[in-house]
Design an enzyme around this catalytic site. Structure first.
Site, PDB file in Angstrom:
ATOM      1  N   HIS A   1       0.826  -1.225   0.000  1.00 23.64           N
ATOM      2  CA  HIS A   1       0.000   0.000   0.000  1.00 23.64           C
ATOM      3  C   HIS A   1       0.851   1.263   0.000  1.00 23.64           C
ATOM      4  O   HIS A   1       0.501   2.269   0.616  1.00 23.64           O
ATOM      5  CB  HIS A   1      -0.948   0.024   1.204  1.00 23.64           C
ATOM      6  CG  HIS A   1      -1.988  -1.053   1.199  1.00 23.64           C
ATOM      7  ND1 HIS A   1      -3.267  -0.865   0.758  1.00 23.64           N
ATOM      8  CD2 HIS A   1      -1.924  -2.356   1.570  1.00 23.64           C
ATOM      9  CE1 HIS A   1      -3.955  -1.985   0.867  1.00 23.64           C
ATOM     10  NE2 HIS A   1      -3.153  -2.915   1.355  1.00 23.64           N
TER      11      HIS A   1
ATOM     12  N   ASN B   1     -10.489  -2.556   2.689  1.00 21.97           N
ATOM     13  CA  ASN B   1     -10.326  -2.416   1.239  1.00 21.97           C
ATOM     14  C   ASN B   1     -11.676  -2.182   0.569  1.00 21.97           C
ATOM     15  O   ASN B   1     -12.714  -2.102   1.227  1.00 21.97           O
ATOM     16  CB  ASN B   1      -9.566  -3.619   0.653  1.00 21.97           C
ATOM     17  CG  ASN B   1     -10.395  -4.889   0.573  1.00 21.97           C
ATOM     18  OD1 ASN B   1     -11.632  -4.863   0.562  1.00 21.97           O
ATOM     19  ND2 ASN B   1      -9.737  -6.027   0.520  1.00 21.97           N
TER      20      ASN B   1
HETATM   21  C1  HEM Z   1      -2.125 -10.978   7.573  1.00 23.21           C
HETATM   22  C2  HEM Z   1      -2.573 -10.128   6.708  1.00 23.21           C
HETATM   23  C3  HEM Z   1      -1.998  -8.750   6.563  1.00 23.21           C
HETATM   24  C4  HEM Z   1      -0.825  -8.238   6.981  1.00 23.21           C
HETATM   25  C5  HEM Z   1       0.269  -8.933   7.749  1.00 23.21           C
HETATM   26  C6  HEM Z   1      -0.787  -6.861   6.561  1.00 23.21           C
HETATM   27  C7  HEM Z   1       0.260  -5.995   6.754  1.00 23.21           C
HETATM   28  C8  HEM Z   1       0.318  -4.697   6.352  1.00 23.21           C
HETATM   29  C9  HEM Z   1       1.433  -3.817   6.541  1.00 23.21           C
HETATM   30  C10 HEM Z   1       2.729  -4.199   7.238  1.00 23.21           C
HETATM   31  C11 HEM Z   1       1.108  -2.614   6.033  1.00 23.21           C
HETATM   32  C12 HEM Z   1       1.943  -1.356   6.021  1.00 23.21           C
HETATM   33  C13 HEM Z   1       1.486  -0.458   7.143  1.00 23.21           C
HETATM   34  C14 HEM Z   1       2.319   0.776   7.303  1.00 23.21           C
HETATM   35  O1  HEM Z   1       3.497   0.759   6.940  1.00 23.21           O
HETATM   36  O2  HEM Z   1       1.786   1.761   7.843  1.00 23.21           O
HETATM   37  C15 HEM Z   1      -0.223  -2.734   5.526  1.00 23.21           C
HETATM   38  C16 HEM Z   1      -0.930  -1.710   4.964  1.00 23.21           C
HETATM   39  C17 HEM Z   1      -2.249  -1.809   4.656  1.00 23.21           C
HETATM   40  N1  HEM Z   1      -3.030  -2.940   4.706  1.00 23.21           N
HETATM   41 FE1  HEM Z   1      -2.494  -4.731   5.311  1.00 23.21          FE
HETATM   42  N2  HEM Z   1      -1.940  -6.562   5.914  1.00 23.21           N
HETATM   43  C18 HEM Z   1      -2.704  -7.705   5.899  1.00 23.21           C
HETATM   44  C19 HEM Z   1      -3.945  -7.848   5.372  1.00 23.21           C
HETATM   45  C20 HEM Z   1      -4.707  -6.814   4.962  1.00 23.21           C
HETATM   46  C21 HEM Z   1      -6.092  -6.891   4.659  1.00 23.21           C
HETATM   47  C22 HEM Z   1      -6.955  -8.135   4.802  1.00 23.21           C
HETATM   48  C23 HEM Z   1      -6.469  -5.640   4.291  1.00 23.21           C
HETATM   49  C24 HEM Z   1      -7.817  -5.194   3.876  1.00 23.21           C
HETATM   50  C25 HEM Z   1      -8.853  -5.539   4.521  1.00 23.21           C
HETATM   51  C26 HEM Z   1      -5.338  -4.766   4.392  1.00 23.21           C
HETATM   52  C27 HEM Z   1      -5.357  -3.430   4.172  1.00 23.21           C
HETATM   53  C28 HEM Z   1      -4.283  -2.593   4.311  1.00 23.21           C
HETATM   54  C29 HEM Z   1      -4.326  -1.184   4.019  1.00 23.21           C
HETATM   55  C30 HEM Z   1      -5.530  -0.388   3.575  1.00 23.21           C
HETATM   56  C31 HEM Z   1      -3.047  -0.698   4.237  1.00 23.21           C
HETATM   57  C32 HEM Z   1      -2.580   0.729   4.010  1.00 23.21           C
HETATM   58  C33 HEM Z   1      -2.856   1.573   5.233  1.00 23.21           C
HETATM   59  C34 HEM Z   1      -2.487   2.987   4.943  1.00 23.21           C
HETATM   60  O3  HEM Z   1      -3.171   3.612   4.090  1.00 23.21           O
HETATM   61  O4  HEM Z   1      -1.536   3.498   5.539  1.00 23.21           O
HETATM   62  N3  HEM Z   1      -4.279  -5.513   4.798  1.00 23.21           N
HETATM   63  N4  HEM Z   1      -0.688  -4.018   5.712  1.00 23.21           N
END
Ligand code: HEM
Length: 512
Positions: free
Chosen positions: A71, A149
């Site tokens: 992201h 999402n």
């Molecule tokens: C085990 C599953 C998941 C892991 C380990 C994971 C991990 C991460 C990590 C490490 C980031 C970066 C955060 C940052 O640097 O601030 C991230 C961002 C993000 N993830 Fe996940 N994620 C997972 C599943 C999901 C799922 C299921 C969704 C949606 C429902 C999702 C939506 C997002 C979004 C929207 C961001 C961006 C947040 C922002 O705008 O700063 N992720 N995720």
């Protein structure tokens, strides 16, 4: 409304008049000459005591922080949530005691960051990808983050698979190109992804922009009422202007002339006073296993059918202010699934629990251990902790700021330090028992909702889906194609047949 846009978030146009102001360095010293370094004679060499130059270059050298591991490409805006006080026809208090929902018309500030998932910080916004929809509610009872999402479901249901999934989707570690053979190698061995793949390869995988897409928390949470009773819940956001998606051809045409179109669309709409709006709804079900369903309510690869679990509107969200500094706000904002308020709780959804470790862990690394002190991340209600120190700690004594004894940075204490508080209501007390082990969910039902989705698409969406899959899969090895066709056939015989025909293969359904 348009008159207010300068104050609302600054102008798009760098040429707009303002007042010029004296330039200083970071120490407050006036800058007399910003064109020439200090040198011996006009031809150099430079002298090392040119602090003004050293400070300027030294800061420039450190302008970037690590981009998000996923992201990385995003755009964001400020706004507010307005509560209806109800959930459908019932008082919202029937479901939750969370303060932000209770009073009709009550507004809570929000910040929402939209994003693509796979590629880097300046990648095109026309790429096929789920879109992130991350909200921060600055409530009077502390921050609440919902990190979701636009597609309401996800590829996997166990968090241990996430790093492998992301590696497969990201560019190849040798030649640094995204490779469908790697993407579909992983997906063909991950049957639970078939539902999400069906969404992502349809036009829904390229939303027209960020204002015309849905949002969803995806994971299952719990609502907690005043008595401490819980219900399972999913959160959803419906754009007031409706959903708009792109065909691959339309996306290619936009990308040819503008690879920032979604960021530009959001910023410009808000700057001209055309404020995007979403209605927020919940879906609820009783807090138990629901053995009558042939899928598990804790499985994030599943939708909760709206005819069985209706959407209950609880409020609306309006975005009305652009960030004034992209780095300070959009780049450094930190959302996490662990950030809940009283009245909302975790469910046992394993993906949710895995995510809850990942977000704050990565943010301590990406932004720094004191990331929560930054104005974009700090709560807007009174707060005070005994946490202190670490790089860039600038708060001073939070205890003193709240009138407590600044010498006491521990608890308990008899000397007027910070004290723990009584809970807002009885805490939920779920009872959990079971054998510890590495165990998949017993009701995977990997294909039924993918088939329902295929059949529910409009004909042009089905045509696009099949075309997009055939285009991508034709770049893959035959064994991968066969496994993917097996998944699509298990979802719907026609779906599998059409992809198989496009690839010149026989259709054979995969086993569950
Ligand atoms: C085990 C599953 C998941 C892991 C380990 C994971 C991990 C991460 C990590 C490490 C980031 C970066 C955060 C940052 O640097 O601030 C991230 C961002 C993000 N993830 Fe996940 N994620 C997972 C599943 C999901 C799922 C299921 C969704 C949606 C429902 C999702 C939506 C997002 C979004 C929207 C961001 C961006 C947040 C922002 O705008 O700063 N992720 N995720």
């Amino acid at each position: 409304m348009a008159d207010g846009t300068r104050g609302q978030g600054g102008s798009h146009n760098a040429q707009e008049p303002g007042r010029s102001a004296p330039l200083t360095n970071r120490q407050g010293h006036p800058v007399y000459d910003n064109q020439n370094t200090r040198s011996v004679g006009d031809r150099g060499p430079l002298v090392l005591e040119d602090y003004q130059f050293l400070e300027k270059i030294g800061h420039f050298d450190r302008e970037r922080i690590p981009e998000r591991v996923v992201h990385a490409r995003g755009a964001a805006a400020h706004g507010w949530f307005e509560a209806y006080g109800t959930a459908g026809d019932a008082p919202v208090s029937n479901y939750t005691r969370a303060q932000l929902f209770q009073e009709k018309g009550k507004r809570t500030p929000v910040f929402i960051r939209f994003s693509t998932v796979v590629h880097g910080g300046h990648s095109p916004e026309t790429l096929r990808d789920p879109r992130g929809f991350a909200l921060k509610f600055y409530t009077e009872a502390g921050n609440w983050d919902l990190v979701g999402n636009n597609l309401k479901v996800f590829f996997i249901r166990d968090p241990i698979k996430f790093p492998d999934m992301v590696h497969a989707f990201k560019p190849d570690p040798v030649h640094n190109r995204q490779d469908p053979n790697r993407v579909f190698d992983f997906l063909s061995l991950t049957p639970e992804a078939t539902h999400m793949v069906t969404w992502v390869f349809s036009p829904w995988g390229i939303p027209a922009d960020y204002r015309h897409m849905q949002g969803s928390g995806v994971n299952t949470y719990k609502l907690v009422d005043a008595e401490g009773r819980t219900q399972l819940v999913k959160f959803h956001f419906q754009p007031k202007e409706g959903v708009k998606n792109l065909t691959s051809e339309q996306a290619a045409e936009i990308q040819g002339r503008d690879f920032n179109h979604a960021t530009g669309d959001l910023y410009d709409a808000i700057a001209r006073g055309d404020f995007p709006e979403w209605e927020m709804s919940i879906q609820v079900m009783s807090d138990d296993e629901h053995s009558e369903l042939d899928w598990d309510p804790l499985d994030p690869t599943k939708l909760w059918p709206e005819d069985q679990f209706p959407l209950l509107p609880v409020g609306r969200i309006v975005l009305d202010r652009n960030p004034v500094n992209y780095h300070a706000e959009v780049e450094q904002v930190a959302f996490g699934t662990g950030v809940l308020v009283d009245g909302i709780d975790f469910s046992d959804d394993k993906l949710l629990q895995g995510r809850t470790f990942a977000y704050s862990d990565t943010q301590r690394h990406r932004v720094g251990p004191n990331y929560l002190q930054l104005p974009i991340n700090a709560p807007r209600c009174p707060y005070a902790t005994n946490q202190s120190g670490g790089q860039m700690d600038f708060r001073g004594s939070e205890a003193a700021a709240r009138g407590a004894n600044p010498h006491v940075n521990y608890e308990p204490s008899s000397r007027n330090g910070l004290t723990q508080q009584a809970p807002a209501g009885p805490p939920p007390r779920p009872y959990v028992a079971g054998h510890v082990g590495r165990q998949p969910l017993s009701r995977p039902n990997n294909f039924a909702q993918a088939g329902e989705r295929y059949r529910a698409f409009e004909p042009w969406e089905r045509d696009e889906l099949v075309k997009n899959l055939v285009d991508a899969l034709s770049q893959c090895n035959r064994d991968i194609q066969e496994r993917m066709v097996g998944h699509f056939t298990a979802a719907d015989a026609e779906y599998g047949q059409r992809v198989a025909d496009g690839l010149g293969l026989p259709a054979r359904a995969a086993a569950e």
